[in-house]
Design an enzyme around this catalytic site. Sequence first.
Site, PDB file in Angstrom:
ATOM      1  N   LYS A 116       2.878 -13.715  -0.310  1.00 14.63           N
ATOM      2  CA  LYS A 116       2.148 -13.633   0.967  1.00 14.63           C
ATOM      3  C   LYS A 116       0.802 -14.330   0.899  1.00 14.63           C
ATOM      4  O   LYS A 116       0.300 -14.822   1.902  1.00 14.63           O
ATOM      5  CB  LYS A 116       1.909 -12.175   1.351  1.00 14.63           C
ATOM      6  CG  LYS A 116       3.130 -11.315   1.339  1.00 14.63           C
ATOM      7  CD  LYS A 116       4.052 -11.647   2.467  1.00 14.63           C
ATOM      8  CE  LYS A 116       5.298 -10.778   2.426  1.00 14.63           C
ATOM      9  NZ  LYS A 116       6.169 -10.972   3.546  1.00 14.63           N
TER      10      LYS A 116
HETATM   11  C1  LIG Z   1       8.052  -9.371  -2.856  1.00 12.54           C
HETATM   12  C2  LIG Z   1       8.795  -9.738  -1.615  1.00 12.54           C
HETATM   13  N1  LIG Z   1       9.933 -10.430  -1.722  1.00 12.54           N
HETATM   14  C3  LIG Z   1      10.645 -10.774  -0.645  1.00 12.54           C
HETATM   15  C4  LIG Z   1      10.246 -10.420   0.627  1.00 12.54           C
HETATM   16  C5  LIG Z   1      11.060 -10.855   1.780  1.00 12.54           C
HETATM   17  O1  LIG Z   1      10.442 -11.932   2.463  1.00 12.54           O
HETATM   18  P1  LIG Z   1      10.701 -12.154   3.991  1.00 12.54           P
HETATM   19  O2  LIG Z   1      10.280 -10.922   4.692  1.00 12.54           O
HETATM   20  O3  LIG Z   1       9.866 -13.328   4.352  1.00 12.54           O
HETATM   21  O4  LIG Z   1      12.165 -12.396   4.154  1.00 12.54           O
HETATM   22  C6  LIG Z   1       9.074  -9.676   0.792  1.00 12.54           C
HETATM   23  C7  LIG Z   1       8.572  -9.255   2.109  1.00 12.54           C
HETATM   24  O5  LIG Z   1       8.317 -10.009   2.962  1.00 12.54           O
HETATM   25  C8  LIG Z   1       8.303  -9.380  -0.343  1.00 12.54           C
HETATM   26  O6  LIG Z   1       7.143  -8.756  -0.219  1.00 12.54           O
HETATM   27  N1  LIG Z   2       8.045  -7.652   3.058  1.00  9.01           N
HETATM   28  C1  LIG Z   2       6.984  -7.724   3.982  1.00  9.01           C
HETATM   29  C2  LIG Z   2       7.387  -7.280   5.359  1.00  9.01           C
HETATM   30  C3  LIG Z   2       6.602  -7.960   6.429  1.00  9.01           C
HETATM   31  O1  LIG Z   2       6.951  -9.301   6.431  1.00  9.01           O
HETATM   32  P1  LIG Z   2       6.176 -10.441   7.184  1.00  9.01           P
HETATM   33  O2  LIG Z   2       6.506 -11.667   6.397  1.00  9.01           O
HETATM   34  O3  LIG Z   2       6.693 -10.473   8.557  1.00  9.01           O
HETATM   35  O4  LIG Z   2       4.701 -10.155   7.169  1.00  9.01           O
HETATM   36  C4  LIG Z   2       5.778  -6.983   3.428  1.00  9.01           C
HETATM   37  O5  LIG Z   2       5.620  -7.009   2.225  1.00  9.01           O
HETATM   38  O6  LIG Z   2       5.015  -6.395   4.140  1.00  9.01           O
END
Ligand SMILES: Cc1ncc(COP(=O)(O)O)c(C=O)c1O
Ligand SMILES: N[C@@H](CCOP(=O)(O)O)C(=O)O
Length: 472
Positions: A116
Amino acid sequence: MDLKLRYLSTRGEAAQLAFDDVLLAGLATDGGLYTPLAYPHVSPKDIAALAGQSYADTAAQLIAPFLTEEAAREALREQTKSAYATFRHRAIAPLTQIADNLFVLELFHGPTLAFKDLAMQLLGRMMNDVLEKRNLRATIVGATSGDTGAAAIEAFRGLPRVDVFILYPHGRVSDVQRKQMTCVADENIHTIALEGTFDDAQNILKRLFRNQPFRERVSLAGVNSINWARVVAQMVYYFTSAVSVGAPHRRVSFAVPTGNFGDVLAGYIAKHMGLPIERLIVATNANDILARAIATGRYEPRGVTPTQSPSMDIQVSSNFERLLFDATGRDHAAIRAAFASLEQSGAFDIPAAALAAIRAEFDAASVGEAETTDEIARTWRDAGYVLDPHTATGVRAARARLAQDPATPVVALSTAHPAKFPEAIERAIGKRPLLPESIAARLEGPERFTILENDEARIASFIAERARAARA
Ligand SMILES: Cc1ncc(COP(=O)(O)O)c(C=O)c1O
Ligand SMILES: N[C@@H](CCOP(=O)(O)O)C(=O)O
């Protein structure tokens, strides 16, 4: 003003906006997600020329065509330079090979140890610059299953123009994830432990965006992947890693641990900008709505099962709407019908042509708890490399792809540092990974959070009161 690319809502009933307005808008007023009118194209020659460039320069170059105003494009190079200066690794997103044609893309070298940060550090700077330019304040509300919340808090803490409210599912994130959100003294940060799941939190967030009086009263903004800037910033590392393994001269597949579908959607955007991606592999944990939807054509959330990869414990994958929009030939009516059906009867069927279009680009696999533990143990044994449990689902799916197509390299996205989930690692390999010292030290202060029931009105009044107090 030199106006370029504009954005439309997937549901077709909200005004088209420029990039800076999309940045502050979050969800479109019709409940849809903003998406660009077209994807900018990058030629094979330009892709080849990315080799050897810094990550910050590559990000500025690839993101600039998505910006609408010339002034924003000019500010971008400074913003990317400053955003990626916060990372602990010079390469920002380095690649490690763990088997023949299998690479791990490490996206956890930012300030909160998850992918993120790659987008949030930049988004924080872009948003703050727009708020300053327009002399505005904003109330950011975010829903998190663990990582978005910490990254958002880190990117926005202490900024005078924003108050940040993060909703996380009480008792359903790891201790490290919780402390990253709650051991924060800055007064503009408000952490809410919601009595519910991530899906409940995201549902409340989307309802708050559709509550026009509330939205206006607090100047609501969003930093989840409903915000297009998140997705576009995540597109960059698909380019940098593909170039490292031979693009544009060689095709590459990607395996992506998936929950809210933002990260893998960023790969799809990279592909549609011209990156030669062979397959995009969606890896889910036991919460397998995406794997089921792609296999059966029916999108049907079920109850959330807690797993050792809690950030992927998601059943309603927000960004699937953006993919479906493209897959239906950008048919607003089809999108409105699908999401009305989801709201009224809890499911929708993906139209046949759209399903075929999705299957032409995506594979999907659901990886269970035992397989995840087994994958962490296997990769440790064979390659001496520790995977976090989210990454392990992607690596497992990548190995299955390589068994079918050993000639095409697969890059598995490593979305979090293993030390965020020490119990899962210890179960698999018998030892606990250590947090980087600078991060461990920040998790020792007192925790600050408020437990609230899963009730939209209660959450709305809590946010409105605190936001008003902050502005008084
Ligand atoms: C460590 C981790 N891996 C994978 C994901 C999944 O990613 P996305 O929500 O973009 O599919 C998340 C949450 O977003 C996450 O925090
Ligand atoms: N896995 C995410 C969930 C939110 O996802 P986002 O990409 O829409 O912000 C988290 O860790 O919060």
